[in-house]
Design a protein around this motif. Structure first.
Motif, short mmCIF file in Angstrom:
data_model
loop_
_atom_site.label_atom_id
_atom_site.label_comp_id
_atom_site.label_asym_id
_atom_site.label_seq_id
_atom_site.Cartn_x
_atom_site.Cartn_y
_atom_site.Cartn_z
N THR A 310 32.36 47.00 -67.95
CA THR A 310 32.12 46.23 -67.68
C THR A 310 32.50 44.43 -67.81
O THR A 310 32.18 44.13 -66.25
CB THR A 310 30.47 46.60 -66.19
N ASN A 311 31.39 44.61 -68.83
CA ASN A 311 30.68 43.67 -69.49
C ASN A 311 32.12 42.83 -69.68
O ASN A 311 32.88 41.64 -68.96
CB ASN A 311 30.05 43.12 -70.21
N GLY A 312 33.08 43.18 -69.92
CA GLY A 312 34.73 43.03 -70.64
C GLY A 312 35.70 41.92 -69.46
O GLY A 312 35.72 41.04 -69.35
N PHE A 313 35.35 43.00 -68.09
CA PHE A 313 35.74 42.42 -67.02
C PHE A 313 35.23 41.49 -66.41
O PHE A 313 35.96 40.98 -65.88
CB PHE A 313 35.41 43.45 -66.39
N PHE A 341 34.38 53.30 -63.36
CA PHE A 341 34.46 51.93 -63.41
C PHE A 341 35.00 51.23 -61.86
O PHE A 341 34.58 50.20 -60.99
CB PHE A 341 35.28 51.05 -65.12
N LEU A 342 36.85 52.63 -61.70
CA LEU A 342 37.48 51.23 -60.60
C LEU A 342 36.85 51.58 -59.31
O LEU A 342 36.64 50.61 -58.22
CB LEU A 342 38.26 52.50 -60.28
N SER A 343 35.81 52.43 -59.76
CA SER A 343 34.08 52.53 -58.00
C SER A 343 33.87 51.44 -57.98
O SER A 343 32.60 51.20 -57.12
CB SER A 343 34.18 54.27 -57.78
N GLN A 344 33.35 51.45 -59.35
CA GLN A 344 31.75 50.10 -59.25
C GLN A 344 33.03 48.42 -58.78
O GLN A 344 31.66 47.92 -59.18
CB GLN A 344 30.98 50.70 -60.04
N ASN A 345 33.69 48.63 -59.43
CA ASN A 345 34.20 47.14 -59.47
C ASN A 345 36.08 46.79 -58.14
O ASN A 345 37.08 47.37 -58.98
CB ASN A 345 34.64 46.73 -60.79
N LEU A 350 43.90 48.97 -62.12
CA LEU A 350 44.87 49.05 -62.61
C LEU A 350 46.03 49.44 -62.59
O LEU A 350 46.72 49.96 -61.62
CB LEU A 350 44.47 51.21 -62.39
N ILE A 351 46.98 49.46 -63.31
CA ILE A 351 48.32 48.16 -63.94
C ILE A 351 49.06 49.08 -64.76
O ILE A 351 48.45 49.94 -65.43
CB ILE A 351 47.98 46.71 -63.60
N GLU A 352 50.47 48.89 -64.18
CA GLU A 352 51.10 49.70 -65.63
C GLU A 352 51.13 48.79 -66.75
O GLU A 352 51.35 47.64 -66.56
CB GLU A 352 52.83 49.89 -64.95
N ILE A 353 51.33 49.46 -67.93
CA ILE A 353 51.89 48.90 -68.92
C ILE A 353 53.27 48.58 -69.20
O ILE A 353 53.91 49.62 -69.73
CB ILE A 353 50.76 49.50 -70.44
N LYS A 388 44.09 44.45 -64.12
CA LYS A 388 43.79 43.71 -63.24
C LYS A 388 42.72 42.77 -62.48
O LYS A 388 42.37 43.07 -61.92
CB LYS A 388 45.25 42.95 -63.49
N LYS A 389 42.63 41.96 -62.42
CA LYS A 389 40.88 41.21 -61.72
C LYS A 389 42.07 40.42 -60.96
O LYS A 389 42.51 39.10 -60.71
CB LYS A 389 40.64 39.65 -62.61
#
Length: 392
Positions: A310-313, A341-345, A350-353, A388-389
């Motif tokens: 969360t902090n890194g994001f 994390f996804l539920s809170q942000n 979430l992306i493909e590599i 990704k942000k």
């Protein structure tokens, strides 16, 4: 993959139940470990390959899916080779290299490595960065970050890096973008950062001695401000005052001036490291119970992992990307953390590599996440997810 002959490693019932809960094959741990060792040659060092092979008396096998990586037999020793001692190569597992590759570091990026020790991934990031941009590396343990500093100096990779002893869940310093002049340079009693030297100024040594005397020098969580223990000549620190270096940004400013890339290789139970688990046969299975299977420890770790992620994001700029990885194979420390994390942000996607289409790994339980393990990948175990942000 030839996983070797069966081993006599007697896995305890509690660990077998742990594996079953996580859908893991016990054979990962009970076959003789034939996972190769991996090295990464620094760019421009390929001409030394024949000399390296002559010293270690075996051939370096090129890893076709990961540039500059080579495999060698599991029992190979590289520490005494001339190329290793001269900083032309370093040991790093291919799965760890894949996590760094997933960041897609570009020339000029400002990168945050939020859990930097022991430093091999940090070295690879700096190798990829080139001669523009910067890397900020953070770790909670001073002695482990000091080892990172030694690695940077050995491999000549520290010019664009700064190292902070800090709690990664609370670290909040942005990258230094562009050149800054000290607005308070003409004021009295203002210390300006000069080019870094291992011989620190008297004031800094006195402050550090005071911290050690008070017992506050071991963990960054005990220190109010991040402690800068190294910075390169091109890291943007030289010429700044302390107040400028430690200036935080508002939330809206971070969206514009935050980091381009963030790596969160979070603390975990290390159960994906087969060699690590096999050591418990000698350390004692009660130690395994305490370090890997204990429910309270696992719960504490997943809380820490979510906080780090969360902090890194939070410190990413808009359209920046973050890679989350652990060397655990458990669902709780990987997919469950990603889900929460996804539920809170809402701004996280979430992306493909993209590079992973040629990687010898499997999909995680969540689409777009990846898992490496010795039987599938001929690497150590690793989980990788990339975010990704988005704009709010």
């Amino acid at each position: 993959m030839d996983v070797g002959a069966p081993s006599n490693l007697p896995l305890p019932e509690a660990f077998l139940n742990f594996l079953k809960e996580n859908g893991l094959d016990p054979a990962i741990y009970t076959t003789n470990d034939q996972t190769p060792r991996y090295i990464r040659l620094k760019p421009g060092s390929e001409s030394y390959m024949e000399d390296i092979e002559a010293e270690i008396q075996c051939k370096l096998e090129k890893v076709t899916w990961l540039p500059n990586f080579y495999s060698l037999p599991t029992d190979s020793q590289i520490a005494n080779t001339k190329a290793y001692q001269e900083g032309k190569m370093y040991g790093i597992d291919a799965a760890s290299g894949a996590a760094v590759s997933a960041l897609d570091v570009s020339l000029g990026d400002h990168v945050l490595d939020l859990c930097a020790a022991p430093g091999a991934k940090l070295c690879m990031i700096l190798d990829l960065l080139g001669n523009l941009g910067s890397v900020t590396a953070v770790d909670v343990a001073r002695h482990r970050l000091a080892a990172c500093r030694t690695m940077l100096q050995k491999y000549g990779l520290g010019d664009r890096c700064r190292l902070f002893v800090a709690d990664g869940t609370k670290f909040s310093l942005p990258p230094i973008r562009g050149s800054k002049s000290c607005k308070c340079a003409l004021e009295e009693n203002v210390d300006i950062y000069k080019e870094w030297t291992s011989r620190r100024p008297w004031k800094e040594r006195k402050r550090a001695a005071k911290e050690r005397a008070s017992g506050a020098s071991l963990l960054a969580s005990q220190i109010q401000d991040p402690e800068l223990i190294f910075y390169g000549k091109d890291a943007g620190v030289v010429g700044l005052s302390r107040s400028e270096l430690y200036q935080n940004l508002t939330g809206s400013e971070i969206l514009q001036y935050g980091y381009d890339k963030v790596l969160v290789d979070a603390e975990c139970t290390h159960d994906g490291s087969i060699r690590h688990i096999q050591k418990f046969e000698h350390w004692g299975w009660t130690t395994l119970q305490r370090r890997v299977l204990d429910v309270q420890r696992t719960n504490d770790l997943t809380v820490l992992q979510l906080q780090l992620l969360t902090n890194g994001f939070r410190l990413l700029r808009v359209r920046g990307s973050l890679v989350y990885s652990t060397c655990s194979l458990t669902v709780a420390q990987n997919e469950d953390v990603v889900d929460q994390f996804l539920s809170q942000n809402a701004s996280a996607e979430l992306i493909e590599i993209e590079a992973a289409k040629d990687w010898p790994c499997q999909s995680g339980r969540i689409p777009k996440t990846l898992r490496f393990d010795p039987m599938t990948s001929s690497t150590s175990g690793l989980f990788v997810a990339k975010f990704k942000k988005l704009t709010n």
